[in-house]
Design an enzyme around this catalytic site. Structure first.
Site, short mmCIF file in Angstrom:
data_model
loop_
_atom_site.label_atom_id
_atom_site.label_comp_id
_atom_site.label_asym_id
_atom_site.label_seq_id
_atom_site.Cartn_x
_atom_site.Cartn_y
_atom_site.Cartn_z
CD GLU A 37 -25.70 21.82 6.06
OE1 GLU A 37 -26.30 22.79 6.56
OE2 GLU A 37 -26.19 20.67 6.01
CB CYS B 177 -23.38 30.13 7.84
SG CYS B 177 -23.01 28.86 9.07
P1 NAD Z 1 -17.95 30.24 -1.33
O1 NAD Z 1 -19.22 29.62 -1.74
O2 NAD Z 1 -17.38 31.28 -2.21
O3 NAD Z 1 -16.80 29.12 -1.18
C1 NAD Z 1 -16.98 27.94 -0.41
C2 NAD Z 1 -16.17 26.82 -1.04
O4 NAD Z 1 -16.71 26.51 -2.32
C3 NAD Z 1 -14.71 27.16 -1.29
O5 NAD Z 1 -13.93 25.99 -1.08
C4 NAD Z 1 -14.70 27.54 -2.76
O6 NAD Z 1 -13.44 27.39 -3.37
C5 NAD Z 1 -15.73 26.59 -3.33
N1 NAD Z 1 -16.43 27.04 -4.53
C6 NAD Z 1 -16.76 28.31 -4.86
N2 NAD Z 1 -17.44 28.32 -6.00
C7 NAD Z 1 -17.57 27.02 -6.41
C8 NAD Z 1 -18.17 26.38 -7.53
N3 NAD Z 1 -18.80 27.08 -8.46
N4 NAD Z 1 -18.09 25.03 -7.62
C9 NAD Z 1 -17.46 24.31 -6.67
N5 NAD Z 1 -16.86 24.87 -5.60
C10 NAD Z 1 -16.91 26.21 -5.46
O7 NAD Z 1 -18.19 30.75 0.13
P2 NAD Z 1 -17.34 31.79 0.96
O8 NAD Z 1 -17.66 33.17 0.53
O9 NAD Z 1 -15.93 31.40 0.97
O10 NAD Z 1 -17.96 31.49 2.41
C11 NAD Z 1 -18.95 32.25 2.92
C12 NAD Z 1 -20.32 31.67 2.65
O11 NAD Z 1 -20.42 30.35 3.18
C13 NAD Z 1 -21.42 32.46 3.33
O12 NAD Z 1 -22.51 32.57 2.48
C14 NAD Z 1 -21.75 31.61 4.54
O13 NAD Z 1 -23.04 31.83 5.06
C15 NAD Z 1 -21.57 30.25 4.00
N6 NAD Z 1 -21.35 29.29 5.09
C16 NAD Z 1 -22.33 28.40 5.39
C17 NAD Z 1 -22.17 27.53 6.46
C18 NAD Z 1 -23.24 26.53 6.83
O14 NAD Z 1 -22.93 25.56 7.50
N7 NAD Z 1 -24.48 26.74 6.43
C19 NAD Z 1 -20.99 27.57 7.21
C20 NAD Z 1 -20.01 28.50 6.87
C21 NAD Z 1 -20.20 29.34 5.79
#
Ligand code: NAD
Length: 506
Positions: free
Chosen positions: A274, A308
């Site tokens: 997601e 998001c």
């Molecule tokens: P992010 O991708 O940096 O982090 C999300 C999670 O993934 C965190 O727990 C982080 O520690 C982990 N993570 C980061 N890199 C990783 C990797 N290489 N391998 C495994 N885990 C990893 O996201 P963010 O900046 O914290 O959140 C914002 C983003 O999330 C925005 O793009 C937003 O649109 C998206 N988002 C999507 C939804 C949805 O349901 N579609 C909901 C909320 C946020």
């Protein structure tokens, strides 16, 4: 917890968080740097300082997991899952229902953590708590739903397709709606008979992890079925590669989602992604301008635009453009910004890196010809609600997900151009259309390439009973919540039964 806060921030007058309610305070008296594995145990990777976005103050120290913690948790979870899966679905549902009851009683604690740890304005925190209860109750209802089909077959063979749990589900969650976005996966995964290893974002490990652990522990979830391991990307990667984890459900950025999908795919795991969004709100020429402005402002600025589903493009018919921009600018200047504990509408962004990123997008768009009508300034981590007008494709504010409180306004000439502008780019999560002629709005909406479509509403809408997910780079085609939970958190087992084995020819 109260004790630690008192020592780390003694000068905060009315800010002490309530004690953890009816469950044991896992931090008081047991030291710092813990993880939850069914018990509160010492992390191998040291501690994470959890900082309050509004002030930069340290709220608490939690354990930092590392790969060895993931391995141990996944092994324990796989063992515990066997008995859990063998329980009656209604017995599992009772535990999830009880977790909802416990979390209902934790309202004050949960809301304050969401305000302080995630920078949520009070109403957002309250809504998130209510939604969390909704996701728990909806997951509990899975226990009373059909668990499969009787298939047509050749008598006397009886043929059954049955939903069975996957085993251990790894949940990787983001910071923005930390509680709900973790729970929407944790609750149905458990209800369907899986065990869970949850990795919350390291910036929100309490509201995105430890409060969930507390609620389930108090609800009587047997130890070993839920593990909460705060940590960074390395911990997420360890989940994706672990041989005892069957599925990864990830909510976060498209970039990180790609990395997760690649690694989990290589390890042959089921993967649910997601991801990000750049969601259009189309305002048609027959729209009520006051309602349109309210919807655009709410969709663009709620939780500082860190959602998001945030309205990332406000596409307005040119006849309403100037009026809309004037109204948005007036709202932007009037909205109180600051520490959520002061009752503001717009709180801080999650960290200084995000402030710099938002500002860079705003400034680059202005340099490319966008008109800065309001905002564009920040005080510490608090970015002022901002209005950019005259934004066109090719400008970063049009093309990129901003994740900040920026209303991006673009005029269109007719419905075809609105559809073209809305569908530009890689994302396809949510869209809204505002207009008086509902049939026309529905027809236009049907041409938008998104997983969610809201006629006469803005783009930020979620309900536990609705399938959530996007097209294109907003995910990998999977859905979560509502009817999608059976698809995502179980797989099929086909069983045939005959009174005696057939006499095959040889
Ligand atoms: P992010 O991708 O940096 O982090 C999300 C999670 O993934 C965190 O727990 C982080 O520690 C982990 N993570 C980061 N890199 C990783 C990797 N290489 N391998 C495994 N885990 C990893 O996201 P963010 O900046 O914290 O959140 C914002 C983003 O999330 C925005 O793009 C937003 O649109 C998206 N988002 C999507 C939804 C949805 O349901 N579609 C909901 C909320 C946020």
């Amino acid at each position: 917890m109260t004790k630690q806060l008192a020592s780390s921030a003694p000068d905060l007058p009315h800010l002490d968080l309530p004690h953890m309610g009816q469950v044991d305070d896992p931090w008081g008296g047991v030291g710092e740097g813990r993880l939850f594995t069914g018990a509160w145990v010492q992390a191998r990777g040291g501690v994470i300082e959890v900082k309050e976005p509004a002030t930069g103050r340290v709220l608490t120290l939690v354990g930092r997991a590392e790969a060895a913690d993931v391995r141990a948790a996944a092994q324990a979870a796989r063992v515990a899952q066997v008995d859990w899966a063998a329980r009656a679905p209604t017995a599992r549902a009772e535990v999830v229902e009880e977790a909802a009851r416990v979390m209902g009683g934790m309202a004050d604690t949960v809301v304050r953590w969401l305000m302080r740890e995630a920078g949520s304005a009070g109403p957002k925190a309250q809504v998130e708590h209510q939604h969390a209860l909704g996701f728990l109750r909806h997951a509990a209802a899975m226990g009373q739903e059909p668990q499969g089909h009787i298939l047509a077959s050749v008598p006397p063979r009886r043929s059954v397709a049955e939903r069975v749990p996957l085993g251990v589900v790894g949940v990787i969650a983001p910071f923005n709606f930390p509680l709900v976005l973790a729970l929407r996966a944790v609750a149905p995964a458990l209800a369907a008979g899986n065990a869970v290893v949850l990795k919350p974002d390291p910036r929100t490990p309490v509201s995105g992890g430890f409060l969930i652990a507390q609620a389930f522990a108090a609800a009587g979830l047997p130890p070993g079925l839920l593990h909460v391991l705060p940590g960074g990307a390395d911990v997420g990667q360890a989940l994706c590669a672990d041989p005892d984890i069957a599925m990864i459900t990830f909510t976060g950025s498209t970039g990180a989602g790609r990395a997760v999908g690649e690694l989990a795919g290589r390890h042959l795991k089921k993967v649910q992604l997601e991801l990000g969004g750049k969601n259009a709100l189309v305002i048609l020429d027959d729209a009520d301008i006051d309602l349109a402005a309210r919807n655009a402002a709410w969709g663009a600025w709620l939780h500082q635009g860190q959602i998001c589903m945030s309205t990332g493009r406000i596409l307005v018919h040119h006849s309403l453009h100037d009026d809309l921009v004037t109204r948005l600018a007036a709202k932007a200047r009037a909205l109180p910004v600051g520490d959520p504990l002061d009752g503001v509408a717009i709180g801080p962004l999650i960290d200084p890196g995000q402030v710099a990123r938002v500002d860079a997008i705003v400034q680059a768009s202005v340099a490319a010809g966008a008109r800065l009508v309001a905002g564009g300034t920040h005080d510490g981590r608090c970015y002022a609600p901002t209005v950019l007008a005259g934004v066109t494709p090719g400008m970063p504010a049009f093309d990129e997900e901003i994740f900040g409180p920026v209303a991006v306004v673009t005029a269109f000439a007719d419905d075809d151009q609105a559809v073209d502008l809305a569908n530009r780019g890689q994302y396809g999560l949510a869209a809204g259309v505002i207009g008086a002629n509902v049939d026309r709005a529905v027809r236009l909406g049907a041409r938008l390439r998104t997983g969610h479509l809201h006629i006469n509403d803005q783009t930020v809408v979620a309900e536990p009973q609705a399938p959530f997910g996007g097209m294109g780079a907003s995910g990998n085609g999977s859905r979560i919540s509502g009817p999608a939970n059976w698809d995502e958190f179980t797989t099929w087992r086909w069983t045939t039964v005959q009174p005696t084995a057939p006499a095959y020819p040889y």
